[in-house]
Scaffold this motif. Structure first.
Motif, PDB file in Angstrom:
ATOM      1  N   GLU A  82       0.773  -1.187  -0.024  1.00 27.99           N
ATOM      2  CA  GLU A  82       0.030   0.118  -0.016  1.00 27.99           C
ATOM      3  C   GLU A  82       0.896   1.291  -0.100  1.00 27.99           C
ATOM      4  OE1 GLU A  82      -4.223   1.211   1.919  1.00 27.99           O
ATOM      5  OE2 GLU A  82      -2.628   0.589   3.185  1.00 27.99           O
ATOM      6  N   GLU A 111      -3.171   8.288  -6.016  1.00 30.20           N
ATOM      7  CA  GLU A 111      -4.160   7.769  -5.190  1.00 30.20           C
ATOM      8  C   GLU A 111      -5.282   7.087  -5.808  1.00 30.20           C
ATOM      9  OE1 GLU A 111      -5.161  10.923  -2.216  1.00 30.20           O
ATOM     10  OE2 GLU A 111      -2.836  11.052  -1.931  1.00 30.20           O
ATOM     11  N   THR A 112      -5.839   7.749  -6.520  1.00 31.32           N
ATOM     12  CA  THR A 112      -7.010   7.107  -7.393  1.00 31.32           C
ATOM     13  C   THR A 112      -6.603   5.983  -8.139  1.00 31.32           C
ATOM     14  OG1 THR A 112      -8.088   9.349  -7.679  1.00 31.32           O
ATOM     15  CG2 THR A 112      -9.007   7.477  -9.131  1.00 31.32           C
ATOM     16  N   GLU A 114      -4.354   3.945  -7.272  1.00 30.51           N
ATOM     17  CA  GLU A 114      -4.012   2.773  -6.239  1.00 30.51           C
ATOM     18  C   GLU A 114      -5.585   2.449  -5.773  1.00 30.51           C
ATOM     19  OE1 GLU A 114      -0.844   1.744  -3.016  1.00 30.51           O
ATOM     20  OE2 GLU A 114      -2.176   3.586  -2.462  1.00 30.51           O
ATOM     21  N   GLN A 115      -6.208   3.160  -5.616  1.00 32.10           N
ATOM     22  CA  GLN A 115      -7.691   2.725  -5.086  1.00 32.10           C
ATOM     23  C   GLN A 115      -8.256   1.687  -6.239  1.00 32.10           C
ATOM     24  OE1 GLN A 115      -9.594   6.424  -4.601  1.00 32.10           O
ATOM     25  NE2 GLN A 115      -8.964   6.698  -2.573  1.00 32.10           N
ATOM     26  N   ARG A 116      -8.068   2.054  -7.521  1.00 31.82           N
ATOM     27  CA  ARG A 116      -8.483   1.178  -8.856  1.00 31.82           C
ATOM     28  C   ARG A 116      -7.867  -0.386  -8.470  1.00 31.82           C
ATOM     29  NH1 ARG A 116      -9.254   5.680 -13.030  1.00 31.82           N
ATOM     30  NH2 ARG A 116     -11.324   6.706 -12.266  1.00 31.82           N
TER      31      ARG A 116
END
Length: 137
Positions: A82, A111-112, A114-116
């Protein structure tokens, strides 16, 4: 994403392949093709978080204790990697409009992303990876 993620996935798939057999860190390291110390570091993390158990001694080793159908890859990514998609930015020229703002501008993009990645990895389990390996035979 860092290589600890790859070592974690590889190790758990290796253990899931023969679920009733203890495997040593040396066995796993040979399969992953990395130094056993690296594998032991990741195995320690996996043990600490309840994915595997270890038995010490001459006939010791590691065994998977969670159902591989329930271990999703996002759990392993969050545990090992992460925040790793965001690069370490060099010290940019703070007198330049781009240099002083590029990191802040890009942070949200990483950040976006990584969220995906995490959301996508939720769709795959250790069993799925094991089946994909079997498809190659």
């Amino acid at each position: 994403m860092n290589s600890d993620f790859i070592v974690a996935v590889h190790s758990l798939v290796f253990l899931a392949y023969a679920p009733d057999n203890l495997k040593t860190s040396d066995n796993i390291a040979k399969s992953v093709a990395v130094h056993p110390v690296r594998v032991r570091k990741v195995l320690s993390l996996l043990r600490k978080h309840g994915f595997i158990q270890s038995k010490h001694g001459a006939k010791g080793g590691f065994i998977l204790i969670q159902d591989p159908r329930t271990i999703t890859l996002d759990k392993l990514y969050v545990l090992t990697s992460e925040g790793s998609l965001k690069p370490k930015w060099p010290d940019a020229n703070q007198k330049c409009a781009i240099g002083m703002n590029i990191e802040r501008a890009m942070d949200g993009i990483f950040e976006t992303t990584e969220q995906r990645v995490v959301a996508n990895l939720k769709d795959y389990t250790i069993t799925d990876v094991l089946h994909r390996i079997g498809e190659q035979d």
